[in-house]
Scaffold this motif. Structure first.
Motif, short mmCIF file in Angstrom:
data_model
loop_
_atom_site.label_atom_id
_atom_site.label_comp_id
_atom_site.label_asym_id
_atom_site.label_seq_id
_atom_site.Cartn_x
_atom_site.Cartn_y
_atom_site.Cartn_z
N MET A 1 3.68 -2.43 -7.59
CA MET A 1 3.63 -3.35 -6.37
C MET A 1 2.44 -3.20 -5.64
O MET A 1 2.55 -3.61 -4.68
CB MET A 1 4.94 -2.52 -5.63
CG MET A 1 6.33 -2.22 -6.13
SD MET A 1 7.14 -3.84 -6.54
CE MET A 1 7.16 -4.39 -4.79
N ARG A 2 1.53 -2.83 -6.35
CA ARG A 2 0.16 -2.76 -5.34
C ARG A 2 -0.41 -4.16 -4.97
O ARG A 2 -0.75 -4.26 -3.82
CB ARG A 2 -1.20 -2.08 -6.35
CG ARG A 2 -2.35 -2.07 -5.88
CD ARG A 2 -3.29 -1.37 -6.50
NE ARG A 2 -4.58 -1.06 -6.01
CZ ARG A 2 -5.57 -0.47 -6.48
NH1 ARG A 2 -5.47 -0.02 -7.62
NH2 ARG A 2 -6.65 -0.15 -5.91
N HIS A 3 -0.03 -5.11 -5.69
CA HIS A 3 -0.67 -6.74 -5.44
C HIS A 3 0.68 -7.57 -5.75
O HIS A 3 0.57 -8.63 -6.05
CB HIS A 3 -1.78 -7.00 -6.15
CG HIS A 3 -2.96 -6.30 -6.09
ND1 HIS A 3 -3.79 -6.20 -4.73
CD2 HIS A 3 -3.58 -5.42 -6.90
CE1 HIS A 3 -4.64 -5.50 -4.81
NE2 HIS A 3 -4.90 -5.03 -6.35
N TYR A 4 1.93 -7.00 -5.48
CA TYR A 4 3.06 -7.88 -5.50
C TYR A 4 3.19 -8.88 -4.56
O TYR A 4 3.00 -8.71 -3.26
CB TYR A 4 4.32 -7.05 -5.33
CG TYR A 4 5.61 -7.64 -5.62
CD1 TYR A 4 5.89 -7.97 -6.79
CD2 TYR A 4 6.27 -7.99 -4.47
CE1 TYR A 4 7.01 -8.69 -7.36
CE2 TYR A 4 7.64 -8.73 -4.88
CZ TYR A 4 8.00 -9.11 -6.13
OH TYR A 4 8.95 -9.69 -6.28
N ASP A 5 3.56 -10.14 -4.98
CA ASP A 5 3.52 -11.28 -4.36
C ASP A 5 4.91 -11.55 -3.72
O ASP A 5 5.92 -11.92 -4.54
CB ASP A 5 3.22 -12.41 -5.18
CG ASP A 5 3.08 -13.95 -3.94
OD1 ASP A 5 3.23 -13.66 -2.82
OD2 ASP A 5 3.12 -15.06 -4.51
N TRP A 6 5.22 -11.12 -2.52
CA TRP A 6 6.50 -11.12 -2.01
C TRP A 6 7.11 -12.43 -1.93
O TRP A 6 8.51 -12.58 -1.66
CB TRP A 6 6.61 -10.32 -0.54
CG TRP A 6 6.54 -8.60 -0.84
CD1 TRP A 6 5.27 -8.07 -0.50
CD2 TRP A 6 7.55 -7.84 -1.03
NE1 TRP A 6 5.56 -6.81 -1.16
CE2 TRP A 6 7.08 -6.59 -1.09
CE3 TRP A 6 8.81 -8.05 -1.35
CZ2 TRP A 6 7.90 -5.68 -1.39
CZ3 TRP A 6 9.67 -7.10 -1.71
CH2 TRP A 6 9.04 -5.61 -1.84
N VAL A 7 6.42 -13.42 -1.45
CA VAL A 7 6.89 -14.79 -1.69
C VAL A 7 6.52 -15.72 -2.81
O VAL A 7 6.32 -16.78 -2.68
CB VAL A 7 6.33 -15.49 -0.36
CG1 VAL A 7 6.37 -14.73 1.12
CG2 VAL A 7 4.65 -15.71 -0.50
N TRP B 1 0.88 -1.23 0.02
CA TRP B 1 0.12 0.06 -0.12
C TRP B 1 0.76 1.27 0.06
O TRP B 1 0.72 2.29 -0.62
CB TRP B 1 -0.75 -0.17 1.17
CG TRP B 1 -1.77 1.13 1.44
CD1 TRP B 1 -3.11 1.68 0.70
CD2 TRP B 1 -1.46 2.47 2.14
NE1 TRP B 1 -3.47 2.67 1.08
CE2 TRP B 1 -2.61 3.28 2.06
CE3 TRP B 1 -0.59 2.77 3.04
CZ2 TRP B 1 -2.60 4.52 2.57
CZ3 TRP B 1 -0.58 4.13 3.61
CH2 TRP B 1 -1.57 4.74 3.45
N VAL B 2 1.88 1.16 0.84
CA VAL B 2 2.82 2.43 0.79
C VAL B 2 3.65 2.57 -0.43
O VAL B 2 3.74 3.72 -0.94
CB VAL B 2 3.87 2.39 2.04
CG1 VAL B 2 5.03 3.38 1.70
CG2 VAL B 2 3.32 2.22 3.20
N LEU B 3 4.04 1.53 -1.11
CA LEU B 3 4.73 1.52 -2.31
C LEU B 3 3.99 2.11 -3.33
O LEU B 3 4.03 2.88 -4.34
CB LEU B 3 5.34 0.30 -2.54
CG LEU B 3 6.48 -0.22 -1.79
CD1 LEU B 3 7.00 -1.70 -2.06
CD2 LEU B 3 7.56 0.65 -1.84
N ASP B 4 2.50 1.66 -3.37
CA ASP B 4 1.61 2.01 -4.53
C ASP B 4 1.35 3.59 -4.23
O ASP B 4 1.08 4.21 -5.21
CB ASP B 4 0.42 1.14 -4.13
CG ASP B 4 -0.56 1.89 -5.09
OD1 ASP B 4 -0.28 1.92 -6.51
OD2 ASP B 4 -1.81 1.78 -4.90
N ALA B 5 1.22 3.80 -2.89
CA ALA B 5 0.91 5.24 -2.74
C ALA B 5 2.38 6.16 -3.12
O ALA B 5 1.88 7.40 -3.39
CB ALA B 5 0.81 5.62 -1.37
N LEU B 6 3.29 6.04 -2.94
CA LEU B 6 4.58 6.32 -3.49
C LEU B 6 4.89 6.51 -5.05
O LEU B 6 5.73 7.26 -5.43
CB LEU B 6 5.84 6.17 -2.98
CG LEU B 6 5.81 6.04 -1.15
CD1 LEU B 6 6.90 5.64 -0.79
CD2 LEU B 6 5.80 7.65 -0.94
#
Length: 328
Positions: free
Chosen positions: A178-184, A168-173
């Motif tokens: 990165m809005r729905h990026y799968d980190w795993v 959410w923070v990355l999308d806001a920036l």
């Protein structure tokens, strides 16, 4: 002069027992022998507990590593000895060596980040005022006190693909990809999350211990270095680091052991996935032993893990002792 001689004679005179009688013969030797053996007697409970809770499981694990122990053998109560077959199969395959290299690299990266950031925070604590130092110390203690699984759960929510705060923070920036990026979903991103978690959990130990160690350095050394025109980096390399070198060596040694055997964080994040690409040796042993029900193989991998860790620590201790000899 006569008074001094009389005092010396009194001090050198043998001590006497109750009623003016001399002490019983052999009593002094018996007392000395008991005093010398007291530390060893006090160690007996700790050694007994270690033998029961650590030594016996290690022996059982060693025995199981020589067996072909799967679900069939457990149900039928069969004992099938395989000798060194488990070890030959493990060492002859590529998976073990890939996981071992991955574990060593993972440990090196984490320990480097932990020591660098921990030292910086510890030096910051030494420079802050009382109120800010107390606030930061409380935050570090709370971080350190959080259980591993609880901290891992928090990080799972932070890096969640749909509801995570990080996305959410990355999308806001402006990073809308990165809005729905799968980190795993990939090896590197999963290791990134695990590394952030482990470093975050380990920083308080290094920072607080370093701050405590800096309080033992005489202030006169810092004043002399500044009078000679030394800057911040020069003061650290010429005063702080040489004075606290034993602390750095011991702390690095402990962090290597702690990171190398890290299990709950890696397993809880993604169970060594995706596609077993983030398995370290502890996860590999658990997956083979408990996950795939190859208990003999899992026992062999766990013992090989201990051997690898002992080899790493022995090499590190050798370097440490060599540096100490060179300084002498």
């Amino acid at each position: 002069m006569s008074v001094q001689i009389e005092d010396a004679v009194k001090d050198s005179a043998p001590r006497i027992g109750k009623g003016g009688a001399p002490p019983p013969p052999g009593r002094g030797r018996g007392t000395g022998r008991a005093a010398r053996s007291a530390p060893y007697l006090l160690l007996i409970p700790a050694l007994a507990a270690t033998a029961v809770f650590l030594g016996w499981p290690m022996v059982r694990n060693l025995i199981i590593s020589f067996q072909n122990l799967n679900m069939k053998q457990l149900i039928q109560h069969l004992t099938e000895w395989r000798g060194f077959g488990n070890y030959a199969e493990i060492l002859g395959g590529e998976q073990f060596w890939r996981v071992t290299l991955r574990t060593i690299v993972f440990t090196a990266v984490n320990v480097t980040l932990i020591m660098v950031l921990g030292v910086l925070i510890g030096l910051l604590l030494a420079r802050l005022g009382k109120k800010m130092r107390l606030t930061l110390s409380v935050a570090l203690v709370l971080t350190w006190a959080m259980p591993a699984i609880a901290a891992t759960t928090v990080f799972q929510w932070l890096f969640d693909a749909r509801y995570g705060v990080v996305n959410w923070v990355l999308d806001a920036l402006g990073w809308h990809s990165m809005r729905h990026y799968d980190w795993v979903g990939s090896q590197l991103s999963t290791f990134f999350v695990i590394t952030v978690l482990i470093v975050w959990q380990s920083l308080p130990f290094v920072a607080l211990n370093l701050y405590a160690a800096t309080t033992t350095i005489p202030k006169e050394l810092y004043e002399a270095a500044r009078m000679d025109g030394a800057g911040t980096w020069k003061v650290f390399t010429s005063v702080t680091f040489p004075f606290l070198k034993p602390f750095f060596l011991a702390t690095t040694f402990l962090e290597v052991i702690w990171v190398f055997k890290a299990f709950p964080q890696i397993f809880a994040i993604n169970e060594g996935g995706p596609d077993r690409l983030t398995e370290t040796l502890p996860i590999y042993a658990f997956t083979e032993g408990v996950g795939n029900l190859h208990f003999g193989m899992g026992a062999a991998i766990s013992l090989l893990t201990i051997v690898v860790l002992l080899a790493m620590t022995a090499y590190y201790l050798r370097l440490t002792l060599k540096q100490e000899e060179d300084e002498l």
